[in-house]
Motif scaffolding. Structure first.
Motif, PDB file in Angstrom:
ATOM      1  N   LEU A   1      47.781  42.980  37.241  1.00  0.00           N
ATOM      2  CA  LEU A   1      47.565  44.357  37.724  1.00  0.00           C
ATOM      3  C   LEU A   1      46.377  45.192  37.294  1.00  0.00           C
ATOM      4  N   LYS A   2      46.466  45.314  36.045  1.00  0.00           N
ATOM      5  CA  LYS A   2      45.359  45.953  35.433  1.00  0.00           C
ATOM      6  C   LYS A   2      44.022  45.254  35.731  1.00  0.00           C
ATOM      7  N   ASP A   3      44.037  44.011  35.608  1.00  0.00           N
ATOM      8  CA  ASP A   3      42.616  43.333  35.954  1.00  0.00           C
ATOM      9  C   ASP A   3      42.211  43.467  37.581  1.00  0.00           C
ATOM     10  N   ILE A   4      43.302  43.178  38.255  1.00  0.00           N
ATOM     11  CA  ILE A   4      43.017  43.539  39.899  1.00  0.00           C
ATOM     12  C   ILE A   4      42.447  44.932  40.161  1.00  0.00           C
ATOM     13  N   TYR A   5      43.103  45.823  39.558  1.00  0.00           N
ATOM     14  CA  TYR A   5      42.627  47.329  39.960  1.00  0.00           C
ATOM     15  C   TYR A   5      41.260  47.749  38.763  1.00  0.00           C
ATOM     16  N   SER A   6      40.788  46.946  38.148  1.00  0.00           N
ATOM     17  CA  SER A   6      39.517  47.254  37.492  1.00  0.00           C
ATOM     18  C   SER A   6      38.566  46.246  37.451  1.00  0.00           C
ATOM     19  N   THR A   7      38.369  45.364  36.526  1.00  0.00           N
ATOM     20  CA  THR A   7      37.243  44.202  36.532  1.00  0.00           C
ATOM     21  C   THR A   7      37.470  43.014  37.432  1.00  0.00           C
ATOM     22  N   GLN A   8      38.618  42.859  37.612  1.00  0.00           N
ATOM     23  CA  GLN A   8      38.995  41.512  38.486  1.00  0.00           C
ATOM     24  C   GLN A   8      38.486  40.220  37.987  1.00  0.00           C
TER      25      GLN A   8
ATOM     26  N   PRO B   1      42.525  33.490  44.687  1.00  0.00           N
ATOM     27  CA  PRO B   1      41.395  33.420  45.488  1.00  0.00           C
ATOM     28  C   PRO B   1      41.211  34.856  46.017  1.00  0.00           C
ATOM     29  N   ALA B   2      39.894  35.280  46.023  1.00  0.00           N
ATOM     30  CA  ALA B   2      39.536  36.630  46.314  1.00  0.00           C
ATOM     31  C   ALA B   2      40.248  37.123  47.790  1.00  0.00           C
ATOM     32  N   ASP B   3      40.406  36.194  48.625  1.00  0.00           N
ATOM     33  CA  ASP B   3      41.091  36.735  50.123  1.00  0.00           C
ATOM     34  C   ASP B   3      42.421  36.733  50.107  1.00  0.00           C
ATOM     35  N   LEU B   4      42.942  35.979  49.152  1.00  0.00           N
ATOM     36  CA  LEU B   4      44.429  36.153  49.121  1.00  0.00           C
ATOM     37  C   LEU B   4      44.790  37.853  48.700  1.00  0.00           C
TER      38      LEU B   4
ATOM     39  N   ALA C   1      42.352  40.416  48.760  1.00  0.00           N
ATOM     40  CA  ALA C   1      42.067  41.220  50.047  1.00  0.00           C
ATOM     41  C   ALA C   1      42.797  41.327  51.213  1.00  0.00           C
ATOM     42  N   SER C   2      43.653  40.197  51.568  1.00  0.00           N
ATOM     43  CA  SER C   2      44.404  40.298  52.677  1.00  0.00           C
ATOM     44  C   SER C   2      45.643  40.753  52.517  1.00  0.00           C
TER      45      SER C   2
ATOM     46  N   TYR D   1      47.947  45.764  48.709  1.00  0.00           N
ATOM     47  CA  TYR D   1      46.575  45.918  47.551  1.00  0.00           C
ATOM     48  C   TYR D   1      46.240  47.399  47.997  1.00  0.00           C
ATOM     49  N   ILE D   2      46.290  48.126  47.093  1.00  0.00           N
ATOM     50  CA  ILE D   2      45.794  49.654  47.455  1.00  0.00           C
ATOM     51  C   ILE D   2      44.518  49.752  47.136  1.00  0.00           C
TER      52      ILE D   2
END
Lengths: 312, 482
Positions: free
Chosen positions: B108-115, B124-127, B129-130, B134-135
């Motif tokens: 979660l920390k990763d996804i909401y910052s540097t990814q 996968p990015a589209d997973l 993004a879709s 994901y806020i």
């Protein structure tokens, strides 16, 4: 304390106090209705008028049908003031304020809610069990008062709860007394007969106290003195007002408020009763006075809720 | 007193792991309970059952079931026979959940910052993004101590092989912890004899741990922080739990209308005026939190709350946006996350999961549908599930079209026969399928999991669905040294 919670606690106790007054009155009326009454009018019309939102025709048509009356009063869905509605509202308020109530208080309200929503009541009220049912409800409201008294913290919430309780009690006493005065005027009953007053005193749990404390034969004056002005009688108007004054003052101190108009307005109302002279009233003027007092108290309650309970 | 032998007809179901009975004998950790039950007769047990029901009803431990827009108040069915887990099993559950939560928190920390995890191609990015949960509005908001998942309820099941698997991660506002605590209290009242001589590990300190965590999140400088629990209100199905927890922690239970935001600070409306609020344990989903940012029609939330959150003036528990990590399609990548962030092998395995966006997998699932369950990725509570062994032809034909059109919102898993435990139903002991939801609390110093959890039971004969909205009940859950 959250304004919403204060509001809920206030109303929880108002509803429970109403349930208490109402079940006691029904119980007394039920027993006395077995005797032939002095005015010859042993119907339930006055009770229906006091406690239901139904039309005059309905009152007239069912007043001698006891099971029908009891059902209207206790579980009548079309009666917005039935015990079922009152207890459900009490529970709704208790539920919203559940974190500020003790487990014991909540369980008592919740238990009563399930009792009054029991589907078998509809049938059981047609039977001999009716009396036991009324008695049980009446007892449960007293248990609620007891549980509240021995378990609740004496904080801000307690003061709001008691404001609700005594405002409701005061209004109840006023309307029951007024109803009695109305009957006396309309039926031209001999106001000197103690039996006529016994009903009123029993409804307010004050008959024994009356016998002990008032010796003279001036029943009308004595009874009015007790129900309006006797400081030691827990159902008198003055007793309730004194309590309201006390809890209002507590709330003011806890909040550290100075000079609020609320206290001033209440003081005016309080003095009206405190310094009233019973001798100067006729039955008619007394009825007007009481009606005015009830209106004043209503205005005060609205002001109170605007001041403390405004949240939405 | 004649005792009817209620245990003799107990038969475990074929092809299922029964936690008490291994097919020929009673497993050692159930021995004690077995003996007590053997001495009890049916009427005594029925009396206990009745007593338990009354306790729940009077306390108002009820929930609301919604069907056809009508809410009905019911008690959550409670089975009186405790479920028993050994300390050895618990150790694996505990370490497994801690490991999983560490990885999910880092995710979660990763996804909401540097990814990084997306850039490295692990997820996968589209997973992401879709994913509807994901806020975007939560991107870049720092949270105290980098903790996102303060409270979680990860669902575990025991398969036919007697091993625990993770079924799903609940990382948003998992409920049921009050039932874990109340079930224990009720069991103490009805079965004092069972507790004699058995040392059952304590669960009752959960609210204390939770309170400590909430205190530790107060913004810098608040020396006597105000903590509140935000509930959607009395009509919410979990309202009892909200009031229960608020009471146990001695914090105010507030509704959205009790709060107001002024100049990026949150206040509550009291009889004395406005009082500032520092930490909010919210039991309100993200989309209802703030009508200015999310669902504009929601009356449950607080306008401006997200602005106060973004400024760090108020802490929200759990963090906003956790739904991206407990999405049912993202679930399949959790073992990869554990490997990526921690360089460890998962202690608790996943259930095999088929990604229906992949044509080959989808075809495979459709062909073998009678042994599969299909779930919608954004649904919970047992809603939107298709059990492949109970298909209605017409319905399935339509579902197939829906799935092919929008495969991202479905996953498939093989139907797993959940383990069974003995339940007292209709006057005798019968095996029923169960799962287990332990409640984990992440604080700045450690992750704590009270030993036990909520055992949910599928009370209907043969049913594998344990959700309360689908006829499920619960049991007290004991962890014992054995």
């Amino acid at each position: 304390m959250l304004s919403r919670i204060a509001d809920s606690l206030f109303w929880l106790n108002r509803y429970m106090e109403r349930a208490d007054g109402m079940t006691r009155l029904i119980h007394v009326h039920y027993i006395l209705s077995m005797d032939k009454s002095l005015s010859g009018n042993s119907g339930w019309k006055p009770v229906l008028e006091l406690y239901t939102s139904l039309s005059a025709e309905v009152h007239e048509s069912i007043q001698h049908n006891i099971p029908a009356v009891l059902k209207k009063l206790l579980i009548g869905e079309d009666n917005l003031n039935s015990l079922q509605v009152i207890v459900s509202r009490a529970r709704e308020n208790a539920r919203g304020a559940q974190d500020q109530l003790t487990k014991e208080v909540w369980e008592q309200v919740n238990q009563m809610y399930h009792m009054v929503n029991d589907h078998s009541l509809k049938i059981r009220l047609n039977t001999n069990e009716a009396m036991a049912i009324i008695e049980n409800f009446s007892n449960q409201t007293v248990v609620f008062a007891g549980i509240t008294d021995i378990t609740m913290e004496r904080g801000l919430g307690w003061n709001f709860m008691n404001l609700g309780k005594f405002i409701e009690r005061c209004l109840q006493t006023i309307s029951i007394v007024n109803k009695e005065l109305e009957i006396i005027t309309e039926h031209g009953v001999d106001a000197r007969d103690i039996l006529q007053w016994r009903y009123l005193l029993l409804c307010l749990s004050g008959y024994e106290m009356h016998l002990k404390n008032y010796r003279s034969q001036e029943h009308e004056k004595n009874v009015m003195d007790q129900v309006l002005l006797n400081e030691n009688f827990p159902h008198s108007v003055i007793y309730s007002l004194t309590r309201i004054n006390y809890y209002l003052e507590n709330i003011r101190i806890i909040h550290g408020e100075v000079n609020i108009s609320l206290a001033r307005d209440f003081g005016r109302l309080y003095s009206k009763v405190k310094y009233m002279e019973l001798q100067s009233f006729t039955v008619q003027s007394l009825r007007e006075f009481l009606q005015e007092l009830a209106n004043d108290l209503g205005d005060f309650t609205r002001e109170l809720s605007q001041h403390y309970f405004n949240y939405s | 007193m004649s005792s009817i032998p209620i245990l003799h007809p107990y038969r475990s179901l074929p092809g299922t792991w029964d936690e008490m009975y291994d097919g020929s004998t009673v497993r050692p950790h159930y021995q004690k309970v077995f003996e007590v039950l053997q001495q009890a007769d049916v009427s005594t047990l029925q009396l206990k059952e009745h007593l338990a029901g009354k306790v729940f009803m009077n306390q108002g431990i009820t929930f609301t079931v919604y069907s056809e827009d009508e809410g009905i108040e019911r008690i959550f069915p409670f089975d009186i026979i405790p479920r028993i887990i050994t300390s050895a099993e618990w150790l694996q559950i505990e370490t497994g959940i801690k490991q999983r939560l560490k990885a999910l928190n880092l995710f979660l920390k990763d996804i909401y910052s540097t990814q990084e995890i997306i850039k490295e191609g692990v997820v996968p990015a589209d997973l992401v993004a879709s994913c509807p949960h994901y806020i975007r509005e939560a991107f870049g908001i720092p949270v105290p101590h980098d903790i996102y998942i303060h409270v979680s309820g990860i669902d575990l099941i025991k398969g036919e092989d007697g091993k625990f698997y993770v079924l799903e991660d609940n990382l948003r506002t998992p409920s049921g912890v009050s039932y874990m605590l109340e079930n224990r209290e009720v069991t103490k009242r009805i079965f004092p004899d069972l507790f004699m001589g058995t040392i059952v590990k304590r669960v009752s300190d959960y609210p204390i741990f939770l309170h400590q965590i909430l205190l530790s999140l107060a913004p810098y400088g608040a020396d006597d922080p105000t903590i509140v629990l935000l509930t959607p209100g009395v009509f919410n199905s979990a309202y009892y739990e909200h009031s229960f927890l608020a009471k146990q922690m001695g914090i105010a239970l507030v509704e959205g209308r009790d709060l107001v935001v002024d100049n990026h600070k949150v206040y509550m409306k009291t009889t004395r005026g406005l009082k500032s609020v520092d930490v909010i344990y919210r039991r309100l989903d993200d989309e209802y939190l703030d009508p200015l940012v999310f669902n504009p029609n929601s009356l449950l939330g607080v306008p401006g709350l997200m602005s106060a959150y973004r400024k760090g003036n108020v802490a929200l528990v759990n963090a906003v946006g956790n739904g991206v990590a407990d999405d049912k399609a993202v679930y399949a990548y959790v073992p990869a996350m554990i490997k990526y962030y921690l360089n460890e092998e998962p202690i608790l395995p996943n259930v095999p999961t088929y990604n229906l966006s992949d044509d080959e997998s989808r075809e495979y699932v459709f062909e073998n549908i009678d042994s599969m369950v299909i779930k919608q990725t954004n649904q919970s509570g047992g809603y939107g599930m298709i059990m492949g062994n109970k298909l209605i032809e017409e319905y399935w034909a339509k579902a197939k079209i829906d799935i092919t059109r929008d495969p991202r919102h479905y996953i498939a898993q093989p139907i797993i026969k959940l383990s069974t435990v003995p339940c007292f139903i209709d006057g005798r002991l019968q095996p029923r399928h169960v799962d287990l939801r332990p409640y984990a609390l992440c604080g700045p110093d450690e992750i704590r999991i009270v030993p036990g959890g909520l055992t949910r039971v599928a009370l209907k004969d043969g049913s594998l669905v344990v959700n309360s909205s689908q006829g499920g009940g619960s049991k007290d859950t004991w962890v014992v040294d054995f």
